[in-house]
Every structure is written in C-alpha cells, then in structure tokens.
Design an enzyme around this catalytic site. Structure first.
Site, PDB file in Angstrom:
ATOM      1  N   GLU A 288     -20.864 -35.786  16.655  1.00  0.00           N
ATOM      2  CA  GLU A 288     -20.114 -34.917  17.572  1.00  0.00           C
ATOM      3  C   GLU A 288     -18.999 -35.702  18.243  1.00  0.00           C
ATOM      4  O   GLU A 288     -19.254 -36.647  19.008  1.00  0.00           O
ATOM      5  CB  GLU A 288     -21.036 -34.320  18.640  1.00  0.00           C
ATOM      6  CG  GLU A 288     -20.283 -33.418  19.610  1.00  0.00           C
ATOM      7  CD  GLU A 288     -21.171 -32.835  20.701  1.00  0.00           C
ATOM      8  OE1 GLU A 288     -20.628 -32.311  21.690  1.00  0.00           O
ATOM      9  OE2 GLU A 288     -22.406 -32.910  20.554  1.00  0.00           O
TER      10      GLU A 288
ATOM     11  N   LYS B  25     -43.534 -32.069  20.851  1.00  0.00           N
ATOM     12  CA  LYS B  25     -42.419 -31.530  20.063  1.00  0.00           C
ATOM     13  C   LYS B  25     -42.194 -30.033  20.276  1.00  0.00           C
ATOM     14  O   LYS B  25     -41.852 -29.305  19.338  1.00  0.00           O
ATOM     15  CB  LYS B  25     -42.625 -31.827  18.570  1.00  0.00           C
ATOM     16  CG  LYS B  25     -42.671 -33.310  18.226  1.00  0.00           C
ATOM     17  CD  LYS B  25     -42.846 -33.512  16.729  1.00  0.00           C
ATOM     18  CE  LYS B  25     -42.822 -34.991  16.370  1.00  0.00           C
ATOM     19  NZ  LYS B  25     -43.981 -35.733  16.868  1.00  0.00           N
TER      20      LYS B  25
ATOM     21  N   ASP C 129     -38.371 -40.889  17.468  1.00  0.00           N
ATOM     22  CA  ASP C 129     -38.642 -39.640  16.762  1.00  0.00           C
ATOM     23  C   ASP C 129     -37.662 -38.576  17.255  1.00  0.00           C
ATOM     24  O   ASP C 129     -37.757 -38.134  18.402  1.00  0.00           O
ATOM     25  CB  ASP C 129     -40.083 -39.202  17.031  1.00  0.00           C
ATOM     26  CG  ASP C 129     -40.506 -38.022  16.167  1.00  0.00           C
ATOM     27  OD1 ASP C 129     -39.617 -37.345  15.611  1.00  0.00           O
ATOM     28  OD2 ASP C 129     -41.719 -37.776  16.044  1.00  0.00           O
TER      29      ASP C 129
ATOM     30  N   HIS D  63     -11.976 -31.335  23.359  1.00  0.00           N
ATOM     31  CA  HIS D  63     -12.656 -31.027  22.100  1.00  0.00           C
ATOM     32  C   HIS D  63     -11.662 -30.641  21.011  1.00  0.00           C
ATOM     33  O   HIS D  63     -11.895 -30.907  19.833  1.00  0.00           O
ATOM     34  CB  HIS D  63     -13.697 -29.920  22.317  1.00  0.00           C
ATOM     35  CG  HIS D  63     -15.028 -30.435  22.740  1.00  0.00           C
ATOM     36  ND1 HIS D  63     -16.075 -30.612  21.866  1.00  0.00           N
ATOM     37  CD2 HIS D  63     -15.481 -30.831  23.954  1.00  0.00           C
ATOM     38  CE1 HIS D  63     -17.120 -31.091  22.517  1.00  0.00           C
ATOM     39  NE2 HIS D  63     -16.787 -31.228  23.791  1.00  0.00           N
TER      40      HIS D  63
END
EC number: 1.1.1.34
Length: 589
Positions: free
Chosen positions: A268, A400, A476, A574
């Site tokens: 990004e 998670k 993770d 952006h």
C-alpha cells in the site's frame, strides 16, 4: 534439472571389470556363517534382551520390597545376567560396529574409487541435501574428480565428460517421469520432499506439474533464491515458489528513550511514508512511552457433561483458589517457559468453557498453552470421568477472530503507548492544529466507530501498521484481527497548546521464536529491531519489546493519518503515491 538419482549403471560401459569386482565382493556375506537366517537371529536376540531385562527389573523390585541385599543372586538371576551380557554383545557387534565404521571411514586412494563400482554406486545413490542448487553441472558420481591428483587430471577428463553427458540425459528423463506421475496422480504432490530428499527440486517438480494440470503459467512467481528446507514441516506445505513483498523502513521511532527503525512489509503506497511522518513528529516532541499491562496467551477447551450441575461443579473446582497450585503444577510441566496465570470459566447449558491464561516467554505461545491445557484435561479426567472433551479450542480463547473477551480481558500482550506532541510540531510537521485533531478523533474514532457497532475498532487504521510489521517480522498475519484491537485517544493539554495522544491495545499477539521468525528475511527484520530469538537473560523480554514497538508504530500511524484527514490531505497524497499508473495507462490505451 537435478533430481534424486537411482544407482547409475548406464554411465559404465558393459564388459568393464567393475561388474566382476562387484559380483565377487557380494558373493560372500558375514551373515552366511549364522546357523539361522539373519532376521530370525536378530529377532531371537532382541527378544532375549527385553525378556531378560524385564525379569531382572522385576526381581530387583522384589528385593527392594522385601529388603533382600542386591548382591545375593540366585541361579536363575545369574543365568539371566549371562544372557543379558550375551545379547548386549551381539547387538552391539551387529549394529554398533557398522555405525562406528560409517562415521570413521578410511581415505582410499582416488584411483581405487574409480575401480570400485560399489563406491560409485554408493555416492551416486546418496540423497542430495535439501535446497541444493537445482541445476547441477556435475552428477554426484563425478564429485570424485575433485579427489583425483593433478597429474592424473588429463587422463580422467575424457571419462568425466562421457559420464556427464550420459547422466544429464538420465536426469531429464527421471524428472519427466516424476512430473508425469504427479500429473497422473500416482505420486502424491505432498510426498515429493520425502521421496526426492531435495526440497528445491520438489518445489520445481510440483510447480511444473501444477502448470500442466491447470494450463496456467507461474512464470512471475519466483522459485530460486529461497531456502525451502527452512520451511519444511514448519511454515508451509507443498510450496511452488514464494511471494515478494517490499519492505520499507519507518523511523527512527523514539520509544522509551530508545530509537528503533521499524520494518514494514506492504504493497500500500503512502503507508510507510505516513508512519514515518508520525515517527518524525514523535521524535521532535521528545519521544513516546509505552507500558506493558498484561502478558498471557489463552486457550479455552470446551467440555460437556450429562447435566448443567456437573458442569457447574467443575467450574467451581477450577476457580477455587485452593486448587490453583495443583492445577498450575500439572499445567507447567509441559514447558520450561509456560506458567499458568489463571483460569476463567463460562457455562452454556451443560457445556463448560475453560479459558486458561499462561505466560509463554519469547514465543507467541499457542502450542505451549495447548500442551499445558491437554495435561490439565487428562488430570481432570480422573476426578470427573463423565467429562467429555469436545475440543481443545472452544472459541472462548478467542483466536483469529474479533471477540469481546479479547477486547475486555486481553490476550497476548496488553500495551498502552502515549506521547505529547508539541504545538509547533503539529503545525510544521503534521500541517494541522490540535483542536482539529481532537475534534476529528472524537467524531471519527469514538462516535463513528460506535455508530458502526465496532468491536475493538476505535481507531483510524491500526491494522495497517500491525499487518505490515507482522509480515516483515515473521508473525502470524491472521492474528492481525485481534492484535489490531485498539482505541485511539486524543486530548488537548498544556492549556490547549499541545496534543496528548495514546493507543491502548489489549491483545497484541507476537513472538520472537518459532513459526516464521526463523526465516532468513524475517529474522533479519527482528535483528534490526534488536529482538531476534529468545532473550538470554530471562524468558519474555524480546517478545514484550516487540509488542511495545508495534504499539509505538501504531501510535505514529494513527497520528499521521488523523492529521492528513484533518488537513484534507488524504486524497491528494493517495493520488500521488498510491495509484498504479501502469495499470491506468494500459486501460487508457
């Protein structure tokens, strides 16, 4: 391509004296002198060894129980001792000598190797090491050329070239055979590493088979330049390549009077630049401070009883402080670092959910806490035989996935990080003012998130920074979900001139050992932060420091993004840094 080779006989021309030597050497065997077949003899001595050992241990226990001196030996015990010594001598002679000889080998003359077909076959059939180069200029049996004295090199050159050409043709044929077997389904793709003994070759063959099966090209996916042995049985199964993610550096982040250069792996645009601007503002204002509130990984099994009453009895037993020491003793024996901190229970009908919390040193700790929980479940089965374990994880952990229990109780490392940004820094570096930041934070991160019904999402983009640091540091990525739980607070201080900003993150799940942290790239990023591996002084400080760095990086990212929003710079930045101009040009053409 290099493949694991069968014993090569085609490289030797027929009629050479090597065959006769091989036949002569294999005509007589040491096992021919045994009265029984070799497998029966081995079985006999194995049975004798274990039977006699059991008898002697049983007699030894009886003597201790009856207070009989150990040196008083009966005739049967004496015979058992003789048989034990005989079986040990045979087993050591049969297995031990061969093992020692395999470690200590003589250095034969190189020309003797050329005349010994067995030596060539043994070298040629040996498995190449995992992740060896996939294009090998010489087959293994040609490595003997390096041992040939210099004066014989010219005489040996013709033999080397002939064997090289013959072996190359065999390699290509064998590669093709394996690929066809994988495509046909006769050879499972997951078994290539164990069958070939070469992880890089297995990935290359699996990749080619996949392209033939799907008809799609993987040319853009890199294969070479990665240590596939390092992920075998640990990080990834059935690899066909690796994905490249660029790593940028934000910083220096001045946190607790120490500077850190923060690695961020992301695709990004603007993310690293924005976080870097936040680090600059924090640095210019004297730095940030972080405090670790909690450190404990959780696992919550679910068990079922015949009635809710029995489930409640176990709940009261587990939450009774009188029983904690016993349960902790059972739990802690699973690991040197895992230490039980507490147990919290919840009941749903006749089902009981037990949330175990334990410290895990420098590891993230999921496996560690799971082993400890299994020990406790086995222990509880004695007093609660009607307990039916439904699963080692009952989602009360909760791993998670967004969950209120993590937001309220915490999971992993709970960290708060704060900084006071000076008025002149807000104006010059962040291009906005304190009042605008405070108002926007209230409307966006607090009220706006409440309107959206957010769970732990009272922030601007904490997950952006958490994910980027996690990928770079071998964490993770899926645990970004609960690790990104964050509430960002802003307040005007010092008569409204300066800005107090803080982030509170109750469930940062990180580790500096295990998992992806041992990979070369991720290990380098951890080393950059000074948290590589386990701490030598005491268990835990490296992982706790990594959690604090994550929180400090989130603080910088929140500060910069909120400033861009308050100043109306988001769209402009952006459009400048986060557009794929190549794709746009293709579409326009």
């Amino acid at each position: 391509m290099d493949v694991r080779r069968r014993p090569v006989t085609k490289t030797l021309t027929a009629g050479e004296p090597l065959k006769s030597q091989n036949q002569h050497s294999s005509s007589l065997k040491a096992s021919d002198a045994l009265p029984l077949p070799l497998y029966l003899t081995n079985g006999l001595f194995f049975t004798m060894f274990f039977s006699v050992m059991y008898f002697l241990l049983h007699r030894w226990r009886e003597k201790i129980r009856n207070s009989v001196p150990l040196h008083v030996v009966t005739l049967s015990e004496l015979a058992a001792l003789v048989l034990l010594v005989a079986s040990v001598i045979y087993l050591l002679g049969f297995f031990g000598i061969g093992f020692v000889q395999s470690l200590i080998r003589p250095s034969p003359d190189s020309w003797d190797i050329l005349e010994d077909d067995n030596a060539i076959l043994e070298e040629d059939s040996r498995c190449e090491p995992c992740a060896a180069a996939i294009d090998c200029s010489l087959p293994p049996n040609l490595k003997i050329a390096r041992m040939v004295p210099q004066k014989h090199k010219s005489a040996f050159a013709d033999v080397v070239e002939e064997q090289k050409q013959s072996a190359s043709a065999t390699i290509i044929d064998e590669d093709e055979e394996i690929i066809n077997a994988v495509v046909a389904g006769t050879t499972p793709s997951y078994s290539l590493e164990s069958k070939l003994g070469d992880c890089l070759k297995a990935a290359a063959i699996r990749r080619e088979a996949l392209q033939r099966i799907t008809g799609k090209s993987l040319d853009g996916l890199p294969l070479d330049g990665f240590d596939y042995e390092s992920i075998l049985g640990q990080c990834c199964e059935m690899p066909v390549g690796y994905v490249q993610v660029p790593v940028g550096i934000a910083g220096p982040l001045l946190l607790n009077e120490t500077e850190y250069s923060v690695p961020m792996a992301t695709t990004e645009g603007c993310l690293v630049a924005s976080t870097n601007r936040g680090c600059k503002a924090i640095y210019a204002s004297g730095g940030a401070t972080s405090v670790l509130l909690k450190d404990g990984m959780t696992r919550a099994p679910v068990v079922r009883f015949g009635s809710a009453k029995r489930a409640a009895e176990l709940k009261f037993f587990l939450e009774d402080p009188m029983n904690f020491e016993t349960l902790a003793l059972v739990f802690n024996k699973s690991s040197r670092f895992g230490r039980l901190q507490g147990i919290k229970c919840a009941i749903a009908g006749k089902n009981l959910y037990m949330r175990f919390t334990c410290s895990t040193g420098d590891a993230m700790g999921m496996n560690m806490v799971s082993k400890g929980v299994q020990n406790v479940l086995d222990f509880l089965q004695n007093d609660f035989p009607d307990m039916d374990v439904m699963g080692i994880s009952g989602n009360y952990c909760s791993d998670k996935k967004p969950a209120a229990v993590n937001w309220i109780e915490g999971r992993g490392k709970s960290v708060v990080c704060e900084a006071i940004i000076k008025e002149e820094v807000v104006k010059k570096v962040l291009k906005t003012n304190v009042a605008a930041l405070v108002e926007l934070n209230m409307l966006k991160n607090l009220a706006g998130s409440a309107v959206a019904g957010a769970l732990g999402g009272f922030n601007a983009h904490a997950s952006n920074i958490v994910s980027a640091v996690y990928v770079a540091a071998g964490q993770d990525p899926a645990q970004n979900i609960e690790s990104s739980h964050c509430i960002t607070m802003m307040e005007a201080v010092n008569d409204g001139k300066d800005l107090h900003i803080s982030v509170t993150m109750p469930s940062i799940e990180v580790g500096t050992v295990g998992g992806g942290t041992q990979l070369a790239s991720q290990s380098a990023c951890l080393n950059l932060l000074g948290v590589k591996g386990a701490s030598k002084e005491s268990p835990g400080p490296n992982s706790r420091l990594l959690a604090s760095i994550v929180a400090g990086s989130v603080l910088a990212g929140e500060l910069s993004l909120m400033s861009a929003l308050a100043a109306g710079q988001l769209v402009k930045s952006h459009m400048k840094f986060n557009r794929s101009s190549k794709d746009v040009s293709k579409l326009s053409s």
